[in-house]
Design a protein around this motif. Structure first.
Motif, mmCIF file in Angstrom:
data_model
loop_
_atom_site.group_PDB
_atom_site.id
_atom_site.type_symbol
_atom_site.label_atom_id
_atom_site.label_comp_id
_atom_site.label_asym_id
_atom_site.label_seq_id
_atom_site.Cartn_x
_atom_site.Cartn_y
_atom_site.Cartn_z
ATOM 1 N N ALA A 197 0.856 -1.190 0.000
ATOM 2 C CA ALA A 197 0.000 0.000 0.000
ATOM 3 C C ALA A 197 0.892 1.240 0.000
ATOM 4 C CB ALA A 197 -0.924 -0.014 1.222
ATOM 5 N N ALA A 198 1.304 1.631 -1.197
ATOM 6 C CA ALA A 198 2.357 2.645 -1.326
ATOM 7 C C ALA A 198 1.820 3.990 -1.789
ATOM 8 C CB ALA A 198 3.404 2.152 -2.319
ATOM 9 N N GLN A 199 2.663 5.001 -1.603
ATOM 10 C CA GLN A 199 2.372 6.317 -2.170
ATOM 11 C C GLN A 199 3.090 6.434 -3.502
ATOM 12 O OE1 GLN A 199 3.207 9.599 0.437
ATOM 13 N NE2 GLN A 199 2.502 11.139 -1.031
ATOM 14 N N ASP A 200 2.390 6.897 -4.508
ATOM 15 C CA ASP A 200 2.980 7.055 -5.833
ATOM 16 C C ASP A 200 4.086 8.114 -5.795
ATOM 17 O OD1 ASP A 200 3.311 6.467 -8.461
ATOM 18 O OD2 ASP A 200 1.419 7.330 -9.163
ATOM 19 N N VAL A 201 5.002 8.032 -6.734
ATOM 20 C CA VAL A 201 6.068 9.033 -6.828
ATOM 21 C C VAL A 201 6.042 9.689 -8.201
ATOM 22 C CG1 VAL A 201 7.599 7.957 -5.132
ATOM 23 C CG2 VAL A 201 7.733 7.268 -7.533
ATOM 24 N N ASP A 202 6.575 10.900 -8.269
ATOM 25 C CA ASP A 202 6.624 11.589 -9.560
ATOM 26 C C ASP A 202 7.890 11.173 -10.330
ATOM 27 O OD1 ASP A 202 8.805 13.026 -8.602
ATOM 28 O OD2 ASP A 202 7.634 14.828 -8.148
ATOM 29 N N ALA A 203 8.109 11.808 -11.462
ATOM 30 C CA ALA A 203 9.228 11.432 -12.330
ATOM 31 C C ALA A 203 10.587 11.598 -11.631
ATOM 32 C CB ALA A 203 9.194 12.265 -13.607
ATOM 33 N N GLU A 248 -4.001 15.085 -0.388
ATOM 34 C CA GLU A 248 -3.712 13.783 0.220
ATOM 35 C C GLU A 248 -2.757 12.988 -0.682
ATOM 36 O OE1 GLU A 248 -4.776 12.523 3.229
ATOM 37 O OE2 GLU A 248 -5.494 14.560 3.577
ATOM 38 N N PRO A 249 -2.035 12.019 -0.085
ATOM 39 C CA PRO A 249 -1.132 11.205 -0.918
ATOM 40 C C PRO A 249 -1.885 10.488 -2.041
ATOM 41 C CG PRO A 249 -0.777 10.761 1.430
ATOM 42 C CD PRO A 249 -2.001 11.639 1.329
ATOM 43 N N VAL A 250 -1.208 10.316 -3.170
ATOM 44 C CA VAL A 250 -1.757 9.497 -4.262
ATOM 45 C C VAL A 250 -1.257 8.076 -4.046
ATOM 46 C CG1 VAL A 250 -1.758 9.104 -6.756
ATOM 47 C CG2 VAL A 250 -1.815 11.441 -5.853
ATOM 48 N N PHE A 251 -2.195 7.137 -3.944
ATOM 49 C CA PHE A 251 -1.821 5.776 -3.577
ATOM 50 C C PHE A 251 -1.737 4.860 -4.783
ATOM 51 C CE2 PHE A 251 -3.964 7.197 0.438
ATOM 52 C CZ PHE A 251 -2.815 7.203 1.212
ATOM 53 N N VAL A 252 -0.825 3.912 -4.702
ATOM 54 C CA VAL A 252 -0.693 2.859 -5.724
ATOM 55 C C VAL A 252 -0.329 1.551 -5.027
ATOM 56 C CG1 VAL A 252 0.050 4.268 -7.685
ATOM 57 C CG2 VAL A 252 1.749 3.435 -6.051
ATOM 58 N N ILE A 253 -0.513 0.463 -5.754
ATOM 59 C CA ILE A 253 -0.015 -0.827 -5.285
ATOM 60 C C ILE A 253 1.435 -0.965 -5.743
ATOM 61 C CG2 ILE A 253 -0.217 -3.334 -5.515
ATOM 62 C CD1 ILE A 253 -2.486 -2.168 -3.909
ATOM 63 N N ARG A 254 2.299 -1.256 -4.791
ATOM 64 C CA ARG A 254 3.708 -1.422 -5.124
ATOM 65 C C ARG A 254 4.067 -2.906 -5.069
ATOM 66 N NH1 ARG A 254 8.170 1.317 -1.300
ATOM 67 N NH2 ARG A 254 7.191 -0.102 0.164
ATOM 68 N N GLY A 255 4.861 -3.336 -6.025
ATOM 69 C CA GLY A 255 5.371 -4.707 -5.995
ATOM 70 C C GLY A 255 6.536 -4.795 -5.029
ATOM 71 N N HIS A 256 7.108 -5.963 -4.950
ATOM 72 C CA HIS A 256 8.269 -6.109 -4.092
ATOM 73 C C HIS A 256 9.442 -5.337 -4.661
ATOM 74 C CE1 HIS A 256 7.351 -8.847 -0.932
ATOM 75 N NE2 HIS A 256 6.602 -9.542 -1.754
ATOM 76 N N ASP A 257 10.168 -4.673 -3.819
ATOM 77 C CA ASP A 257 11.450 -4.119 -4.230
ATOM 78 C C ASP A 257 12.418 -4.335 -3.072
ATOM 79 O OD1 ASP A 257 10.880 -2.193 -2.319
ATOM 80 O OD2 ASP A 257 10.192 -0.752 -3.794
ATOM 81 N N VAL A 258 13.662 -4.016 -3.331
ATOM 82 C CA VAL A 258 14.679 -4.322 -2.324
ATOM 83 C C VAL A 258 14.415 -3.579 -1.022
ATOM 84 C CG1 VAL A 258 17.122 -4.086 -1.768
ATOM 85 C CG2 VAL A 258 16.433 -4.947 -4.001
ATOM 86 N N GLU A 259 13.988 -2.323 -1.172
ATOM 87 C CA GLU A 259 13.732 -1.494 0.004
ATOM 88 C C GLU A 259 12.707 -2.158 0.925
ATOM 89 O OE1 GLU A 259 11.899 2.929 0.815
ATOM 90 O OE2 GLU A 259 12.422 2.317 -1.208
ATOM 91 N N GLN A 260 11.686 -2.703 0.292
ATOM 92 C CA GLN A 260 10.634 -3.348 1.059
ATOM 93 C C GLN A 260 11.142 -4.600 1.750
ATOM 94 O OE1 GLN A 260 7.343 -4.344 -1.354
ATOM 95 N NE2 GLN A 260 6.504 -5.812 0.084
#
Ligand SMILES: [Zn+2]
Length: 209
Positions: A134-140, A152-164
């Motif tokens: 349950a992530a917040q979207d990022v810009d370019a 409010e934050p713009v939300f997106v579904i984030r896949g696995h990444d190293v940080e996570q």
């Protein structure tokens, strides 16, 4: 400070005639108190963008297997996704509103049978795993995105990444992540407990946590 008691699915779900889905407002309250409240000893600043997010939690009694693994959790955006006719979508939205009052930013579904019997650390690792989706979207430029109209934050579904992976491994141990070789964080003792989870997440189709 003591952790608040972990919520359990209603027993009636596992009985004959039990409902396949039940909304779990107690899980939402527990997540708020356990992971989002700064005063909690296991608060996780990685979820700070979720402070004002509306997350609807659901228990499900439906066993879900995918690619030979049992799916025990899933995180989706609140509004129904995928190809759907006008009536199908409206019907799905009505169901969601009846469960959660309004369409939430995210819906996290948890396997009731698994959550009824797993250990506390496994439960926490599972819930946090889903929260990491349950992530917040990022810009370019990689900066967190906010809605121009609401702020409010713009939300997106984030896949696995190293940080996570680092975040979950740091907190629950490398065995819970299945990525022992990937991260240095595993060299430190986990902050909460060692959790070994052999099941799968429906969102990422990878090993949970
Ligand atoms: Zn996942």
């Amino acid at each position: 400070m003591k952790l608040s008691a972990r919520p359990y699915p209603p027993i009636t779900m596992m009985e004959v005639g039990g409902k396949p889905f039940e909304p779990a407002p107690d899980v939402a309250a527990w997540v708020e108190a356990t992971f989002l409240d700064d005063a909690s000893p296991v608060a996780n600043p990685d979820h700070a963008h979720l402070a004002n997010a509306h997350i609807g939690f659901l228990w499900t009694a439906i066993e879900n297997n995918s690619k030979g693994r049992r799916v025990i959790g899933q995180c989706e955006t609140g509004s129904p996704q995928g190809a759907m006719g006008k009536w199908s979508r409206a019907r799905a939205v009505q169901q969601i509103e009846e469960w959660f009052g309004s369409v939430p930013d995210f819906i996290i579904t948890l396997d009731a049978a698994y959550c009824a019997q797993c250990g506390d650390a496994e439960f926490m690792a599972l819930v946090e795993h889903e929260l990491y989706h349950a992530a917040q979207d990022v810009d370019a430029f990689g900066a967190p995105k906010f809605s121009k109209s609401t702020g409010e934050p713009v939300f997106v579904i984030r896949g696995h990444d190293v940080e996570q992976f680092v975040g979950v491994v740091r907190r629950y141990g490398a065995d819970a992540s299945g990525v022992r070789e990937m991260v240095d964080a595993a060299n430190r003792p986990p902050e909460i407990a060692r959790a070994r989870i052999e099941h799968a997440c429906g969102t990422c189709q990878l090993r949970v946590a």
